[in-house]
Design a protein around this motif. Structure first.
Motif, mmCIF file in Angstrom:
data_model
loop_
_atom_site.group_PDB
_atom_site.id
_atom_site.type_symbol
_atom_site.label_atom_id
_atom_site.label_comp_id
_atom_site.label_asym_id
_atom_site.label_seq_id
_atom_site.Cartn_x
_atom_site.Cartn_y
_atom_site.Cartn_z
ATOM 1 N N ALA A 1 0.842 -1.204 0.000
ATOM 2 C CA ALA A 1 0.000 0.000 0.000
ATOM 3 C C ALA A 1 0.876 1.254 0.000
ATOM 4 O O ALA A 1 0.573 2.235 -0.691
ATOM 5 C CB ALA A 1 -0.930 -0.010 1.214
ATOM 6 N N LEU A 2 1.982 1.211 0.746
ATOM 7 C CA LEU A 2 2.871 2.385 0.775
ATOM 8 C C LEU A 2 3.608 2.555 -0.552
ATOM 9 O O LEU A 2 3.855 3.685 -0.982
ATOM 10 C CB LEU A 2 3.860 2.281 1.935
ATOM 11 C CG LEU A 2 3.271 2.589 3.318
ATOM 12 C CD1 LEU A 2 4.345 2.465 4.391
ATOM 13 C CD2 LEU A 2 2.646 3.973 3.368
ATOM 14 N N ILE A 3 3.952 1.436 -1.194
ATOM 15 C CA ILE A 3 4.594 1.545 -2.516
ATOM 16 C C ILE A 3 3.622 2.215 -3.487
ATOM 17 O O ILE A 3 3.988 3.107 -4.264
ATOM 18 C CB ILE A 3 5.018 0.153 -3.047
ATOM 19 C CG1 ILE A 3 6.164 -0.396 -2.196
ATOM 20 C CG2 ILE A 3 5.416 0.224 -4.518
ATOM 21 C CD1 ILE A 3 6.586 -1.806 -2.533
ATOM 22 N N ARG A 4 2.371 1.817 -3.408
ATOM 23 C CA ARG A 4 1.362 2.424 -4.278
ATOM 24 C C ARG A 4 1.270 3.930 -4.003
ATOM 25 O O ARG A 4 1.216 4.747 -4.927
ATOM 26 C CB ARG A 4 0.015 1.744 -4.011
ATOM 27 C CG ARG A 4 -1.078 2.241 -4.905
ATOM 28 C CD ARG A 4 -2.354 1.441 -4.694
ATOM 29 N NE ARG A 4 -3.455 2.094 -5.387
ATOM 30 C CZ ARG A 4 -4.661 2.276 -4.859
ATOM 31 N NH1 ARG A 4 -4.934 1.848 -3.646
ATOM 32 N NH2 ARG A 4 -5.602 2.880 -5.549
ATOM 33 N N ARG A 5 1.292 4.267 -2.739
ATOM 34 C CA ARG A 5 1.230 5.682 -2.365
ATOM 35 C C ARG A 5 2.467 6.428 -2.887
ATOM 36 O O ARG A 5 2.361 7.511 -3.464
ATOM 37 C CB ARG A 5 1.163 5.768 -0.857
ATOM 38 C CG ARG A 5 1.074 7.150 -0.295
ATOM 39 C CD ARG A 5 0.583 6.981 1.110
ATOM 40 N NE ARG A 5 0.643 8.166 1.906
ATOM 41 C CZ ARG A 5 -0.026 8.281 3.062
ATOM 42 N NH1 ARG A 5 -0.771 7.308 3.496
ATOM 43 N NH2 ARG A 5 0.052 9.373 3.769
ATOM 44 N N GLY A 6 3.639 5.817 -2.698
ATOM 45 C CA GLY A 6 4.871 6.437 -3.183
ATOM 46 C C GLY A 6 4.831 6.625 -4.690
ATOM 47 O O GLY A 6 5.239 7.677 -5.219
ATOM 48 N N ASN A 7 4.303 5.634 -5.402
ATOM 49 C CA ASN A 7 4.187 5.762 -6.861
ATOM 50 C C ASN A 7 3.236 6.887 -7.237
ATOM 51 O O ASN A 7 3.479 7.626 -8.201
ATOM 52 C CB ASN A 7 3.726 4.441 -7.479
ATOM 53 C CG ASN A 7 4.840 3.394 -7.469
ATOM 54 O OD1 ASN A 7 6.024 3.738 -7.344
ATOM 55 N ND2 ASN A 7 4.470 2.128 -7.585
ATOM 56 N N GLY A 8 2.144 7.010 -6.460
ATOM 57 C CA GLY A 8 1.197 8.106 -6.687
ATOM 58 C C GLY A 8 1.898 9.455 -6.543
ATOM 59 O O GLY A 8 1.645 10.394 -7.312
ATOM 60 N N MET A 9 2.805 9.535 -5.576
ATOM 61 C CA MET A 9 3.561 10.789 -5.378
ATOM 62 C C MET A 9 4.510 11.028 -6.550
ATOM 63 O O MET A 9 4.566 12.127 -7.106
ATOM 64 C CB MET A 9 4.362 10.714 -4.068
ATOM 65 C CG MET A 9 3.499 10.679 -2.828
ATOM 66 S SD MET A 9 4.422 10.141 -1.364
ATOM 67 C CE MET A 9 5.647 11.452 -1.220
ATOM 68 N N TRP A 10 5.257 9.981 -6.929
ATOM 69 C CA TRP A 10 6.205 10.127 -8.039
ATOM 70 C C TRP A 10 5.498 10.571 -9.314
ATOM 71 O O TRP A 10 6.038 11.344 -10.096
ATOM 72 C CB TRP A 10 6.943 8.806 -8.298
ATOM 73 C CG TRP A 10 8.110 8.602 -7.368
ATOM 74 C CD1 TRP A 10 8.187 7.702 -6.339
ATOM 75 C CD2 TRP A 10 9.366 9.301 -7.385
ATOM 76 N NE1 TRP A 10 9.407 7.810 -5.703
ATOM 77 C CE2 TRP A 10 10.152 8.781 -6.328
ATOM 78 C CE3 TRP A 10 9.904 10.313 -8.179
ATOM 79 C CZ2 TRP A 10 11.437 9.243 -6.056
ATOM 80 C CZ3 TRP A 10 11.186 10.769 -7.904
ATOM 81 C CH2 TRP A 10 11.940 10.239 -6.850
#
Ligand SMILES: Cc1cc2nc3c(=O)[nH]c(=O)nc-3n(C[C@H](O)[C@H](O)[C@H](O)COP(=O)(O)OP(=O)(O)OC[C@H]3O[C@@H](n4cnc5c(N)ncnc54)[C@H](O)[C@@H]3O)c2cc1C
Lengths: 73, 416
Positions: free
Chosen positions: B129-138
């Motif tokens: 879930a955090l990777i998804r969030r980080g990708n959303g930020m990138w």
């Protein structure tokens, strides 16, 4: 606390406005309010609690199911 | 007076008798082009940007208490732009960029400290879930870093890595995130707005909104009637209460959120740390106190104070994350009234009433938004159009089915 007990579920074929009001809009008064609570630490019944949101005073409590069936508040 | 190293030295030599009051205390005039209800961070920032960016200087901010007596002076001061959804992230990143230039802009030290915000994960699911969030930020051009367990250990050796139920496996880090001094943000915007001619009226509670032919003509207040061309509501936890004065019902419930601070310690926690098991966040203030908080109490409240059950729960989470916390004494706790919206995201929007504008629904994340919220709200009021980065924050999104639900919790305000 599960929320505003003054919102009543509209008929399934009610207008979009009526459903929007039911799902999203809240009375949110500063003062006396009716809310649904669940007695999770005990009998697990859903209750209608009359409460003052500015002072946290609880004024009355009724069983939600009984109230819905037209029983005493 | 402009603040500078020179002004500091001069006043120190003059035994500090030369400092003047930072803003005027004017009597309200009978009419303003724009009246803003609420002298919190958002109301003050709105007035500042109206005057500074959009050339509207005949503005008053009406505050029922003293400036900064609401949530802007009660929050845990975390500033970050690590949101996932495309409706949110560009707005919070715009805010982050304004933060980065704010001290220069305001000529005021808001003590922005970009010490890094770390969200911990405790399971493979949470990591994903955090990777998804980080990708959303990138995808919005904002840097996020996934840090593994050993990396987290190097940065924060005092964490409880081997907790039986919630072992710490790693975290998502935004290095540009951090904290700012909350009061200074209110004072800095207040001083800036005052210097541009905005009237800041304290101890003036709005009690009614007068309308004629479907337009707002002014507000009834405890200091009498004040007329206005346009009215902006920025009353945070009291948004529903104020909107009711114009017969508007909002998708908002008011809830109480508590915060806590400990005795002062030597520097020990260098970052902002957010516990993924439950909801707990902590940082250390420049005075040395550990500032922390958790979830809202969960029931509707306008009382600015919470219950011990939540206090106990927050402490338990804290000790689960940092066992050493059990040895630290808590000095104070307090509460603030949160305008929890039905999807957990804010509202910066026109309303069904022509010259009435709404800024609300900040839940417990509105401090970081202060600069962008003020900027975008001023843009809306001045031009009648939403600012591009705030275009998803419309009041009618609930009706149209365009909720911005970061938590995926549905229309249940106490779950966001
Ligand atoms: C304990 C706590 C922790 C938080 N932690 C964080 C955090 O770490 N990071 C983050 O980003 N956000 C955080 N928040 C949220 C953030 O503080 C708020 O979302 C934000 O401050 C709200 O905007 P504001 O500053 O304008 O609100 P406020 O400062 O509350 O301003 C609203 C003002 O309106 C005034 N008002 C209300 N009714 C009237 C009336 N009728 N007439 C005149 N004036 C009126 C009030 O007195 C108040 O001063 C936290 C909040 C709390 C309470």
């Amino acid at each position: 606390m599960t929320g505003d007990a003054t919102r009543l579920r509209p008929a399934s074929d009610a207008s979009d406005e009526a459903w929007h009001a039911y799902v999203y809009l809240r009375a949110n008064p500063k003062g006396v309010h009716l809310e649904h609570w669940q007695h999770v630490g005990g009998c697990r019944r859903f209750l209608v609690v009359e409460r003052n949101t500015a002072t946290h005073d609880v004024l009355s409590v009724a069983d939600a199911a009984e109230l819905a069936r037209g029983g005493a508040a | 007076m402009r603040y500078s190293a020179l002004s500091l030295v001069k006043n120190a030599l003059g035994r500090n008798l030369g400092w003047a009051p930072v803003w005027r205390e004017p009597e309200p005039r009978p009419h303003y082009d724009v009246v803003i209800v609420g002298g919190g961070g958002h109301g003050l920032a709105t007035a500042y940007y109206l005057a500074r960016e959009f050339g509207i200087r005949n503005v008053a901010v009406l505050e029922k208490g003293y400036l900064g007596s609401g949530n802007v002076g009660r929050n845990t001061t975390i500033v970050r732009s690590n949101y996932m959804l495309p409706g949110n992230e560009p707005f919070y990143e715009f805010s982050m960029k304004l933060w980065e230039g704010l001290e220069r802009e305001l000529n005021y030290n808001v003590m922005l400290s970009q010490r890094g915000v770390m969200i911990l994960y405790h399971s493979d699911g949470e990591r994903d879930a955090l990777i998804r969030r980080g990708n959303g930020m990138w995808m919005e051009g904002v840097a996020a870093e996934l840090i593994d367990r050993e990396g987290v250990r190097r940065m924060m050796p005092f964490l409880n890595f081997d907790h039986a139920r919630f072992p710490i496996l790693g975290g998502l880090l935004q290095r540009r995130g951090g904290t700012a001094r909350h009061d200074a943000v209110a004072w800095g915007y207040a001083r800036g707005a005052d210097r541009l001619g905005v009237d800041l009226i304290q101890n003036c509670e709005v009690t009614g909104i007068r309308r004629e032919a479907g337009r707002v003509t002014g507000v009834e207040t405890t200091c009498g009637f004040i007329g206005c061309g346009k009215l902006g509501l920025a009353a945070a936890g009291h948004s529903s209460h104020v909107a009711q004065m114009a017969d508007l019902s909002l998708p908002i419930e008011s809830h109480v959120l508590q915060a806590f601070v400990t005795e002062g310690l030597k520097p020990c926690i260098d970052h902002v740390i957010i516990y993924g098991a439950g909801h707990f966040y902590i940082s250390q203030s420049d005075k040395g106190g550990l500032v922390f908080g958790g979830e809202i109490d969960g029931f509707g409240s306008y009382a600015q104070r919470g219950n011990l059950a939540t206090a106990e729960h927050v402490m338990e989470e804290g000790v689960a994350m940092i066992p050493g916390l059990s040895r630290v004494r808590v000095l104070r706790s307090w509460g603030g009234v949160m305008d929890m919206s039905m999807d957990g995201s804010p509202i910066i929007s026109p309303t069904p009433i022509d010259n009435l504008y709404l800024n609300a629904g900040w839940c417990y994340g509105g401090f970081k938004a202060t600069p962008a919220s003020g900027f975008c709200f001023a843009h809306l009021i001045a031009k009648g159009e939403t600012h591009p980065v705030a275009r998803f924050f419309r009041l009618d999104r609930f009706e149209r089915g365009h909720m911005i639900d970061e938590a995926g919790a549905g229309p249940q305000p106490n779950l966001h």
